[in-house]
Motif scaffolding. Structure first.
Motif, PDB file in Angstrom:
ATOM      1  N   GLU A  61       0.825  -1.207   0.000  1.00  0.00           N
ATOM      2  CA  GLU A  61       0.000   0.000   0.000  1.00  0.00           C
ATOM      3  C   GLU A  61       0.861   1.260   0.000  1.00  0.00           C
ATOM      4  O   GLU A  61       0.361   2.356  -0.255  1.00  0.00           O
ATOM      5  CB  GLU A  61      -0.928  -0.005   1.214  1.00  0.00           C
ATOM      6  N   LEU A  62       2.138   1.092   0.279  1.00  0.00           N
ATOM      7  CA  LEU A  62       3.061   2.237   0.266  1.00  0.00           C
ATOM      8  C   LEU A  62       3.638   2.488  -1.128  1.00  0.00           C
ATOM      9  O   LEU A  62       4.448   3.397  -1.300  1.00  0.00           O
ATOM     10  CB  LEU A  62       4.202   2.006   1.269  1.00  0.00           C
ATOM     11  N   ARG A  63       3.224   1.685  -2.092  1.00  0.00           N
ATOM     12  CA  ARG A  63       3.642   1.868  -3.474  1.00  0.00           C
ATOM     13  C   ARG A  63       2.490   2.428  -4.297  1.00  0.00           C
ATOM     14  O   ARG A  63       1.330   2.096  -4.077  1.00  0.00           O
ATOM     15  CB  ARG A  63       4.062   0.526  -4.085  1.00  0.00           C
ATOM     16  N   GLU A  64       2.834   3.293  -5.249  1.00  0.00           N
ATOM     17  CA  GLU A  64       1.829   3.827  -6.167  1.00  0.00           C
ATOM     18  C   GLU A  64       1.637   2.913  -7.366  1.00  0.00           C
ATOM     19  O   GLU A  64       0.585   2.915  -7.996  1.00  0.00           O
ATOM     20  CB  GLU A  64       2.246   5.231  -6.636  1.00  0.00           C
ATOM     21  N   GLU A  65       2.679   2.127  -7.699  1.00  0.00           N
ATOM     22  CA  GLU A  65       2.576   1.177  -8.803  1.00  0.00           C
ATOM     23  C   GLU A  65       3.487  -0.010  -8.537  1.00  0.00           C
ATOM     24  O   GLU A  65       4.417   0.065  -7.725  1.00  0.00           O
ATOM     25  CB  GLU A  65       2.939   1.838 -10.137  1.00  0.00           C
ATOM     26  N   GLN A  66       3.199  -1.111  -9.220  1.00  0.00           N
ATOM     27  CA  GLN A  66       3.969  -2.335  -9.038  1.00  0.00           C
ATOM     28  C   GLN A  66       5.414  -2.139  -9.488  1.00  0.00           C
ATOM     29  O   GLN A  66       5.680  -1.425 -10.457  1.00  0.00           O
ATOM     30  CB  GLN A  66       3.322  -3.462  -9.846  1.00  0.00           C
ATOM     31  N   VAL A  67       6.341  -2.756  -8.761  1.00  0.00           N
ATOM     32  CA  VAL A  67       7.762  -2.659  -9.119  1.00  0.00           C
ATOM     33  C   VAL A  67       8.249  -3.987  -9.678  1.00  0.00           C
ATOM     34  O   VAL A  67       7.631  -5.031  -9.469  1.00  0.00           O
ATOM     35  CB  VAL A  67       8.622  -2.267  -7.893  1.00  0.00           C
TER      36      VAL A  67
END
Length: 349
Positions: A61-67
């Motif tokens: 949830e701390l990411r804006e998009e998948q890495v």
């Protein structure tokens, strides 16, 4: 034999020798390629068996998009759990015995490691209260532990590797042991909880799987900070041995050792991306420590983290992941100071 016939015989022998050498070289290349293909296929099968996507968690949830490991800066949480087939611990009673977060920077192929003491006092989101972080695992396994680590370090946990005692021991043994420095004479229980089964002397030595586990787990000779440092040292020793040229022939056994004793949300394709970190030899690895102190004020032992040290480590990890500094704690402090100033003004009036 005249000179002409001698020259013909010598030339024929030379051509035969060259043919034999070429045949041998080609055979070795074919065998090497076949072994490489075999290893890749076996690793792919093992990775597929170990793959476990956590429910309701496609990404942090701390990411804006998948890495993706091949292109982005990512983090991996290594979770060592205190169960094994021999101990027969029930899943509900399982706790995390070792937590090491690794952040990987894609630009310079560097790695930072931070160990989290098992008795660290922190918020357990799935519990709704503060407790030892080791207890998080008992709520919803890796998911609860990951959320607790994210809450504590204020960084996203992109991937996890969940490994029990059996896998750790078997991997170290498959590598032929690891070289590590034992900081003191040690007597410790083994993986079957047999008292004083592991006896080690102070100094640099080669450790088998059971000995390495005992060194990583012992809590009787120093404190949780030093325990974390030992775990980081052992993890680096495993990396060193795995990346050494002589370990290539042992990869088959290493893959076999993982077996059913490891779970991860890293796909086989994700794992392949990590070879980029090893192309130039061993990657640059830095170990980090969050300072803290023993706390028995409640009658229960906790490891309380030093707030300044925690913020410093948070900033280092966020920078290494290419993230902006976390200013939430700063704003909280600012709000507190503003409220205190307002209350002081009202009192003076």
């Amino acid at each position: 034999m005249n000179r002409k016939n001698y020259r013909k015989t010598k030339s024929s022998r030379k051509r035969t020798t060259i043919k034999v050498l070429l045949t041998l070289a080609i055979s070795l290349l074919i065998c090497g390629s076949a072994y490489g293909i075999y290893l890749v296929k076996k690793a792919e099968n093992a990775a597929n068996l170990a793959f476990q996507q956590l429910e309701d968690r496609e990404m942090s949830e701390l990411r804006e998009e998948q890495v993706e490991p091949l292109h982005d800066d990512i983090s991996i949480l290594f979770i060592g759990v205190d169960n094994s087939a021999k101990r027969g611990a029930a899943a509900s009673n399982t706790r995390s015995d070792a937590l090491v977060l690794a952040t990987l920077n894609n630009a310079d192929k560097s790695v930072k490691l931070v160990s989290i003491p098992r008795d660290t006092y922190t918020l357990i989101p799935d519990a709704g209260y503060e407790d030892k972080i080791t207890h998080a695992y008992g709520f919803n396994g890796p998911s609860s532990t990951i959320e607790a680590v994210e809450e504590l370090l204020a960084v996203p946990v992109d991937y996890y590797v969940n490994m029990n005692f059996d896998a750790f021991i078997d991997v170290v043994d498959a590598l032929g042991g690891i070289t590590a420095e034992v900081p003191y004479d040690l007597k410790e229980q083994d993986e079957n909880d047999k008292k004083n089964a592991i006896v080690l002397e102070k100094g640099v030595q080669n450790l088998n799987g059971s000995e390495a586990l005992a060194l990583a787990r012992t809590r009787h000779y120093d404190n949780d900070i030093e325990r974390g440092k030992r775990q980081q040292m052992i993890l680096q020793a495993i990396m060193d041995k795995a990346l050494s040229a002589g370990s290539i022939t042992k990869y088959d056994d290493v893959i076999e050792a993982v077996g059913d004793n490891m779970k991860t949300n890293l796909s086989f394709q994700d794992m392949q991306a990590f070879f980029e970190y090893a192309k130039g030899g061993k990657p640059d690895v830095e170990t980090l420590t969050v300072e803290g102190y023993d706390d028995m004020s409640t009658g229960i032992y906790y490891w309380q983290l030093n707030e300044e040290s925690l913020v410093e480590v948070q900033d280092i990890l966020r920078s290494h992941l290419g993230l902006q500094p976390d200013t939430s704690s700063l704003s909280d402090n600012g709000d507190t100071e503003l409220a205190e100033n307002q209350q002081s003004n009202e009192t003076s009036q």
